[in-house]
Design a protein around this motif. Structure first.
Motif, PDB file in Angstrom:
ATOM      1  N   GLU A  60       0.828  -1.217   0.140  1.00 41.30           N
ATOM      2  CA  GLU A  60       0.092  -0.100   0.064  1.00 41.30           C
ATOM      3  C   GLU A  60       0.694   1.407   0.007  1.00 41.30           C
ATOM      4  OE1 GLU A  60      -3.011   0.319  -0.751  1.00 41.30           O
ATOM      5  OE2 GLU A  60      -3.475  -2.071  -0.380  1.00 41.30           O
ATOM      6  N   ILE A  64       1.163   4.257  -3.437  1.00 41.89           N
ATOM      7  CA  ILE A  64       1.161   5.708  -3.242  1.00 41.89           C
ATOM      8  C   ILE A  64       2.498   6.462  -3.306  1.00 41.89           C
ATOM      9  CG2 ILE A  64      -1.156   5.858  -1.743  1.00 41.89           C
ATOM     10  CD1 ILE A  64       0.626   6.508   0.651  1.00 41.89           C
ATOM     11  N   GLU A 176      -4.736  12.879   1.920  1.00 36.66           N
ATOM     12  CA  GLU A 176      -5.770  12.104   1.606  1.00 36.66           C
ATOM     13  C   GLU A 176      -5.489  10.691   1.167  1.00 36.66           C
ATOM     14  OE1 GLU A 176      -8.579  12.877   3.140  1.00 36.66           O
ATOM     15  OE2 GLU A 176      -7.483  14.611   3.915  1.00 36.66           O
ATOM     16  N   GLU A 177      -4.558  10.844   0.273  1.00 40.07           N
ATOM     17  CA  GLU A 177      -4.249   9.655  -0.476  1.00 40.07           C
ATOM     18  C   GLU A 177      -3.713   8.661   0.726  1.00 40.07           C
ATOM     19  OE1 GLU A 177      -1.661   9.546  -3.909  1.00 40.07           O
ATOM     20  OE2 GLU A 177      -2.082  11.578  -4.415  1.00 40.07           O
ATOM     21  N   ALA A 179      -4.264   8.667   3.591  1.00 36.37           N
ATOM     22  CA  ALA A 179      -5.684   8.164   4.540  1.00 36.37           C
ATOM     23  C   ALA A 179      -6.322   7.082   3.809  1.00 36.37           C
ATOM     24  CB  ALA A 179      -6.463   9.188   4.788  1.00 36.37           C
ATOM     25  N   ALA A 180      -6.433   7.202   2.624  1.00 37.06           N
ATOM     26  CA  ALA A 180      -7.200   5.968   1.829  1.00 37.06           C
ATOM     27  C   ALA A 180      -6.236   4.706   1.879  1.00 37.06           C
ATOM     28  CB  ALA A 180      -7.434   6.512   0.389  1.00 37.06           C
ATOM     29  N   ALA A 181      -4.838   5.083   1.770  1.00 37.01           N
ATOM     30  CA  ALA A 181      -3.928   3.560   2.127  1.00 37.01           C
ATOM     31  C   ALA A 181      -4.101   3.172   3.251  1.00 37.01           C
ATOM     32  CB  ALA A 181      -2.472   4.091   1.627  1.00 37.01           C
ATOM     33  N   TYR A 182      -4.239   3.813   4.273  1.00 36.49           N
ATOM     34  CA  TYR A 182      -4.167   3.138   5.517  1.00 36.49           C
ATOM     35  C   TYR A 182      -5.724   2.628   5.666  1.00 36.49           C
ATOM     36  CZ  TYR A 182      -0.331   5.043   8.142  1.00 36.49           C
ATOM     37  OH  TYR A 182       1.031   5.410   8.622  1.00 36.49           O
ATOM     38  N   ALA A 183      -6.692   3.021   5.171  1.00 38.49           N
ATOM     39  CA  ALA A 183      -8.037   2.365   5.443  1.00 38.49           C
ATOM     40  C   ALA A 183      -7.880   1.015   4.739  1.00 38.49           C
ATOM     41  CB  ALA A 183      -9.106   3.184   4.728  1.00 38.49           C
ATOM     42  N   ARG A 184      -6.965   0.984   3.443  1.00 40.19           N
ATOM     43  CA  ARG A 184      -7.035  -0.413   2.729  1.00 40.19           C
ATOM     44  C   ARG A 184      -6.076  -1.369   3.611  1.00 40.19           C
ATOM     45  NH1 ARG A 184      -6.468   3.401  -1.846  1.00 40.19           N
ATOM     46  NH2 ARG A 184      -4.235   3.116  -1.638  1.00 40.19           N
ATOM     47  N   LYS A 197     -11.147   6.310  11.522  1.00 40.50           N
ATOM     48  CA  LYS A 197     -10.278   7.433  11.498  1.00 40.50           C
ATOM     49  C   LYS A 197     -10.665   8.234  12.579  1.00 40.50           C
ATOM     50  CE  LYS A 197      -8.943  10.829   8.009  1.00 40.50           C
ATOM     51  NZ  LYS A 197      -9.359  11.241   6.583  1.00 40.50           N
ATOM     52  N   TYR A 212      -5.748   6.077  13.730  1.00 46.45           N
ATOM     53  CA  TYR A 212      -6.487   4.953  13.497  1.00 46.45           C
ATOM     54  C   TYR A 212      -6.782   4.313  14.603  1.00 46.45           C
ATOM     55  CZ  TYR A 212      -6.687   6.755   8.664  1.00 46.45           C
ATOM     56  OH  TYR A 212      -6.732   7.509   7.524  1.00 46.45           O
TER      57      TYR A 212
END
Ligand code: ATP
Ligand code: MG
Length: 410
Positions: A60, A64, A176-177, A179-184, A197, A212
């Motif tokens: 991940e 990014i 923001e990118e 953050a999205a990678a963390y969610a994944r 989050k 997180y």
């Protein structure tokens, strides 16, 4: 792998000197070894899990634009003096050591300063930015409390990524990118459902940072969760004003204990200014780089998975991080089991094969303790019927599968 070759042996009893579920189970199952309080070694099974967690994070971070490095654990005090953080009064959890000539050195507790200094020769003009650099590296922290097993080590591996951007806008968009990678990452390791989050203190340079937080009774943090919106607020920043600001509704927030599994932080020029990391903008003027930092503890993540998913019988691993996908048990049918083991292994299905001479009850109990997602049992009956018993770790029922179909089944 043949279990008869594995040097670790599961234990029946929990270690007496551990409070946390993750340490108790991981030690019992032979995944980790306690060197002393807050200091754990990873054994073959545990290392396989840790490496899988690390592999997911690495994928991940690469996705990014992250570039992997490995910084040093011995740290130069001069770099830290530039930001004032070498002082024990400023950072209270340093481990330090000395050279023979008495010069004091730091043992890495984080890497903002060395990473910022390391980038100096490579960042000349706006053309050299943005850049994203990360590592998996050992950190040492003189933590006061070490009762949470591998979730709070005095020595632990951290994934830390640092972003180097030309402007606040560029940082905001990368943030923001990330953050999205963390969610994944959290979804892929199987704790996405319980991980929020969370607004947290941003320090001097931004109003908020984000943590997180995984909701779990074993957690050391308190958060207020808005389940509808899927976000939370850390108690540290929970005021009527932090709430209105975020467009949250007080009645909808529920207090929960939680584990901080990662965080993302806008640093601005907090480190680039004192350490003189600048770039020449399009007008040729030297300006400080705008930074962010992004941390995840793979060991803490592994401990959190245990805390969240383990049941009364033992560990429960999601397939994505399990040390093996299949646990094959031979109950007096070694030749047939051997055939199945070879077929599974040749098909690339990671299999732990219990080829030991032990009682069925013992093999079943240990299999539950180890928490491998699928169990395949070949017994004497299988030799007559041509069927093996297959069961998911948390399933109640077993299924009979023709032996020749097992590879396809997985
Ligand atoms: P905490 O508030 O829990 O002490 P922190 O805010 O100091 O953690 P950071 O310094 O931002 O944490 O570290 C980044 C990540 O590293 C954390 O989100 C966590 O996942 C992990 N981490 C931090 N401290 C430890 C530790 N002692 N053992 C294992 N993992 C840790
Ligand atoms: Mg924290």
């Amino acid at each position: 792998m043949r279990q008869s070759q594995l040097f670790t042996i599961p234990r029946k009893e929990s270690p007496k000197d551990e409070e946390s579920k993750n340490a108790q189970l991981l030690i019992r199952a032979g995944y980790i070894h306690k060197e002393m309080a807050g200091v754990y070694a990873f054994l073959p099974l545990g290392l396989r899990v840790l490496e899988k967690v690390i592999g997911i994070i690495r994928e991940e971070m690469n996705a990014i634009g992250g570039q992997e490095v490995s910084m040093t654990a011995l740290q130069n005090p001069e770099t830290w003096k530039a930001t004032g953080r070498f002082d024990d009064a400023v950072v209270d959890n340093w481990f330090k050591t000395r050279l023979k000539n008495d010069t004091e050195l730091g043992l890495a507790f984080t890497h903002e300063e060395p990473m910022t200094a390391m980038m100096r020769p490579f960042v000349r003009s706006y053309r050299d930015l943005p850049r994203y650099v990360y590592q998996f590296q050992t950190k040492f922290r003189n933590e006061t409390r070490a009762k949470s097993g591998i979730m709070r080590g005095r020595e632990f591996v951290m994934k830390d990524l640092y972003s180097f951007s030309r402007s606040q806008e560029e940082l905001d968009s990368f943030y923001e990118e990330a953050a999205a990678a963390y969610a994944r990452v959290f979804a892929r390791v199987g704790i996405g459902q319980s991980t929020y989050k969370t607004f947290a203190s941003g320090g001097v340079f931004s109003k908020y940072s984000h943590e997180y937080q995984t909701v779990c009774d074993a957690g050391e943090d308190i958060v207020y969760v808005d389940e509808e919106k899927g976000i939370a607020v850390n108690k540290e920043v929970y005021t009527d004003e932090v709430i209105a600001d975020l467009g949250l509704d007080r009645s909808k927030l529920v207090e929960k204990k939680s584990i901080e599994v990662g965080n993302i932080f806008k640093l601005g020029t907090k480190f680039s200014e004192p350490l003189n990391l600048t770039f020449k903008d399009e007008a040729g003027v030297a300006v400080p780089v705008v930074m962010g930092s992004y941390g995840i503890g793979p060991g803490r993540l592994m401990g959190t998975i245990v805390e969240l998913l383990a049941d009364e019988k033992g560990l429960v691993w999601p397939e994505s991080v399990a040390p093996f996908r299949v646990h094959l048990l031979s109950l007096g049918a070694d030749e047939k089991a051997e055939e199945i083991y070879r077929a599974l292994t040749e098909a690339g299905i990671e299999t732990l094969y219990d080829d030991r001479d032990a009682r069925a009850g013992e093999k079943f109990a240990e299999s539950d303790l180890l928490g491998i997602p699928h169990r395949v049992v070949v017994g004497r009956k299988s030799l007559e019927t041509g069927m093996a018993e297959v069961k998911g770790r948390t399933d109640e029922e077993t299924r009979s599968i023709p032996i020749q179909d097992i590879v396809n089944f997985f």
